[in-house]
Design a protein around this motif. Sequence first.
Motif, PDB file in Angstrom:
ATOM      1  N   LEU A  12       0.829  -1.202   0.000  1.00  0.00           N
ATOM      2  CA  LEU A  12       0.000   0.000   0.000  1.00  0.00           C
ATOM      3  C   LEU A  12       0.870   1.262   0.000  1.00  0.00           C
ATOM      4  O   LEU A  12       0.525   2.267  -0.637  1.00  0.00           O
ATOM      5  CB  LEU A  12      -0.941   0.000   1.205  1.00  0.00           C
ATOM      6  CG  LEU A  12      -2.128  -0.960   1.108  1.00  0.00           C
ATOM      7  CD1 LEU A  12      -2.898  -0.999   2.426  1.00  0.00           C
ATOM      8  CD2 LEU A  12      -3.057  -0.567  -0.038  1.00  0.00           C
ATOM      9  N   LEU A  14      -4.582   2.718  -7.054  1.00  0.00           N
ATOM     10  CA  LEU A  14      -5.569   1.687  -7.349  1.00  0.00           C
ATOM     11  C   LEU A  14      -5.247   0.972  -8.654  1.00  0.00           C
ATOM     12  O   LEU A  14      -5.333  -0.269  -8.736  1.00  0.00           O
ATOM     13  CB  LEU A  14      -6.965   2.306  -7.414  1.00  0.00           C
ATOM     14  CG  LEU A  14      -8.108   1.338  -7.744  1.00  0.00           C
ATOM     15  CD1 LEU A  14      -8.238   0.257  -6.674  1.00  0.00           C
ATOM     16  CD2 LEU A  14      -9.425   2.092  -7.896  1.00  0.00           C
ATOM     17  N   PHE A  20      -6.279  -8.022   2.191  1.00  0.00           N
ATOM     18  CA  PHE A  20      -6.770  -6.680   1.914  1.00  0.00           C
ATOM     19  C   PHE A  20      -8.218  -6.585   2.367  1.00  0.00           C
ATOM     20  O   PHE A  20      -8.929  -7.584   2.461  1.00  0.00           O
ATOM     21  CB  PHE A  20      -6.652  -6.361   0.423  1.00  0.00           C
ATOM     22  CG  PHE A  20      -5.277  -5.922  -0.001  1.00  0.00           C
ATOM     23  CD1 PHE A  20      -4.978  -4.579  -0.136  1.00  0.00           C
ATOM     24  CD2 PHE A  20      -4.272  -6.850  -0.238  1.00  0.00           C
ATOM     25  CE1 PHE A  20      -3.710  -4.169  -0.516  1.00  0.00           C
ATOM     26  CE2 PHE A  20      -3.002  -6.453  -0.620  1.00  0.00           C
ATOM     27  CZ  PHE A  20      -2.718  -5.108  -0.755  1.00  0.00           C
ATOM     28  N   GLN A  64     -11.366  -2.816  -0.483  1.00  0.00           N
ATOM     29  CA  GLN A  64     -10.257  -2.714  -1.432  1.00  0.00           C
ATOM     30  C   GLN A  64     -10.343  -3.801  -2.494  1.00  0.00           C
ATOM     31  O   GLN A  64     -10.092  -3.557  -3.681  1.00  0.00           O
ATOM     32  CB  GLN A  64      -8.923  -2.801  -0.696  1.00  0.00           C
ATOM     33  CG  GLN A  64      -7.712  -2.481  -1.561  1.00  0.00           C
ATOM     34  CD  GLN A  64      -7.598  -1.020  -1.911  1.00  0.00           C
ATOM     35  OE1 GLN A  64      -7.378  -0.193  -1.044  1.00  0.00           O
ATOM     36  NE2 GLN A  64      -7.755  -0.686  -3.179  1.00  0.00           N
TER      37      GLN A  64
END
Length: 421
Positions: free
Chosen positions: A211, A268, A285, A289
């Motif tokens: 991330l 993304l 996740f 997400q």
Amino acid sequence: MPNGSSADSILTVSPEQLTDLLWRRLEPERWPLKPSQLPEGAVLVGGAVRDGLLNRLPPCPDLDLVVPGAVLGTVQRLAREHGGACVVLDEQRQMARLVLKGWTIDFARLEGEDLTEDLFRRDFRLNAIALSLSHPQQLIDPTGGLQDLQDGLICAIRESNLRDDPLRLLRALRLMAELEMRIDTDTLAMVKANGALLTRSAPERIQAELLRLVAAPAADAAITLLQSLDLLKPWSAPGWQHSHVNASQPLRAASSMTLEEQSLALPLARLTALLSDSGLRSLRFSRRQIQRCAKLRQWQERCAHGDSSSLDEMERLRLHQDLEADLPALVLCWPEQHRDRWMQQWRNPEDPLFHPRSPLDGDTLQSELSLNPGPILGALILHLTTARAYGRVSSREQALDEARRWLHRPPSTSELSRRCD
């Protein structure tokens, strides 16, 4: 040197000036605890020291302290005395976190015979610089981290240190992306030789590194290297090499987007191209997400290269419902003409197709038309949303008239079939 850093203005001064400048940058007077209130012999290590030297400290940097002796009791006492919270990170290794006044201070017991041995057990030389907290402050750099910061290099201390905690293999790429530095040749060979060990790391820790990586300024260069090393092969999206949206592809379209749009779209898009749906689940996740990536992947395949001409009204509406907040990630790699037109419409929050809403909510429909909650109400809301999206209704009165007309229309074949069932 990392791009955009003013590190050269501090790293080239004398050792005495360097320590003084770093101490001022760290602003210990703003810490939730005075240095004198911390355990005797505590030293600051890791990211805060590195980022202070690079002049990239956030407003409330995480503080990592190495403390001689027991840690848990000390942190629990500090939490009681100052109204904070103690979080035990690793009881066996004596690691605990103090959360106080919006700050995070991590305490770890000194590993080995002395501080030098502790620092040599760390991951990379630029993370193995320590700063004593007692006056006069002193920088301790036994591995050569200061020179690496000057050279813009990420160098492992020892290969065995990477094997001891395989997450450090991925961290090298994350640091490359965040600090805009290079991984030195020997360290890169270590990462490649030990890549298969990454599966031993906790999924949540891998997730946290990824991330940060996909949101970092040099993410595309790091991802190119990451994929060439096959470091994420167990969790990779199949066929990423031939995908029209490659995770490492330079996304030039981002330059025409605002910083806020870039921060929404780029991470993304990169994550979706890097990891498969099963990979996202394996790495724990969040459900949200996973859904965002799955929907983006679906519409990337359906509208490859900006070709949305085959979508009928309902498919087009579904696209904008699925990707209302994430549309910039879809259009990143589209031809400029299509991309810019869609972005211009998306930026208008009143656009009825790009931000689809029913002109009347469920409560209003129930009250005005004496409807009960259920499938009919849901179908009516979808019908009105579609009518508004394509300009067939706009005012409240038009929407009520259309709702009455829809309710009194002859039932469709599918509705008759459901009633018979």
